[in-house]
Write an enzyme that holds these catalytic residues in place. Structure first.
Site, PDB file in Angstrom:
ATOM      1  N   ASP A 196       0.862  -1.185   0.000  1.00  0.00           N
ATOM      2  CA  ASP A 196       0.000   0.000   0.000  1.00  0.00           C
ATOM      3  C   ASP A 196       0.896   1.231   0.000  1.00  0.00           C
ATOM      4  O   ASP A 196       2.011   1.196   0.528  1.00  0.00           O
ATOM      5  CB  ASP A 196      -0.900   0.013   1.231  1.00  0.00           C
ATOM      6  N   ASP A 217      -6.942  -1.645  -4.510  1.00  0.00           N
ATOM      7  CA  ASP A 217      -7.996  -1.321  -3.541  1.00  0.00           C
ATOM      8  C   ASP A 217      -8.985  -0.323  -4.148  1.00  0.00           C
ATOM      9  O   ASP A 217     -10.198  -0.439  -3.968  1.00  0.00           O
ATOM     10  CB  ASP A 217      -7.408  -0.707  -2.269  1.00  0.00           C
TER      11      ASP A 217
END
Length: 164
Positions: free
Chosen positions: A117, A133
């Protein structure tokens, strides 16, 4: 007609997965071990993080559960897509975007045991996330919008059809 739709869906899924993996590669190369990089001051920065769980790092350590679950869901959705089981192009493409995001994060889980991330909103206290995501979220919002509008469309049938 269906073959063309399936080819374009495959291209779209591949492009989203490729973009996701490329941005994660850049995040690992340039952000890992470094300070966050401001992208839009007061709005978003790039900050490397490794997520061993699912959304908001919940259920960390369940790597293979996530791998199996994501694989089953993505394969099932792809089978339904390519067997033309979705009622509209809107639903079809929404599912394709969700699948692309699932595949993007699945690759990370299999290769690394975590998801990379790097997109961190700074205007609000929120989880760090990635392109995959975003694809899952936007595809889900699009699918939900389709389903809600489809319900209202069914309710707008003439009165004699509803009374039966």
């Amino acid at each position: 007609m269906h073959l063309k739709k399936h080819i374009w869906a495959g291209v779209m899924i591949a492009l989203i997965v490729a973009f996701d993996q490329f941005t994660k590669f850049l995040a690992k190369k340039y952000l890992l071990g470094n300070e966050p990089v401001t992208f839009i001051k007061g709005v978003v920065q790039f900050n490397y993080a490794e997520n061993k769980g699912m959304a908001f790092s919940m259920f960390g350590g369940a790597r293979w559960v996530f791998v199996v679950l994501t694989t089953v869901v993505c394969v099932g959705a792809l089978i339904m897509m390519f067997k033309n089981k979705f009622p509209s192009l809107w639903a079809y493409w929404s599912i394709g975007v969700i699948v692309a995001g699932g595949i993007g994060n699945l690759i990370d889980r299999v290769l690394y045991g975590y998801v990379v991330d790097f997109i961190e909103p700074t205007f609000v206290n929120f989880a760090i996330f990635n392109i995959a995501d975003s694809a899952v979220t936007l595809g889900t919002i699009s699918l939900m919008a389709y389903l809600v509008l489809d319900i209202f469309k069914k309710d707008e049938k003439p009165a004699e059809e509803n009374d039966g």
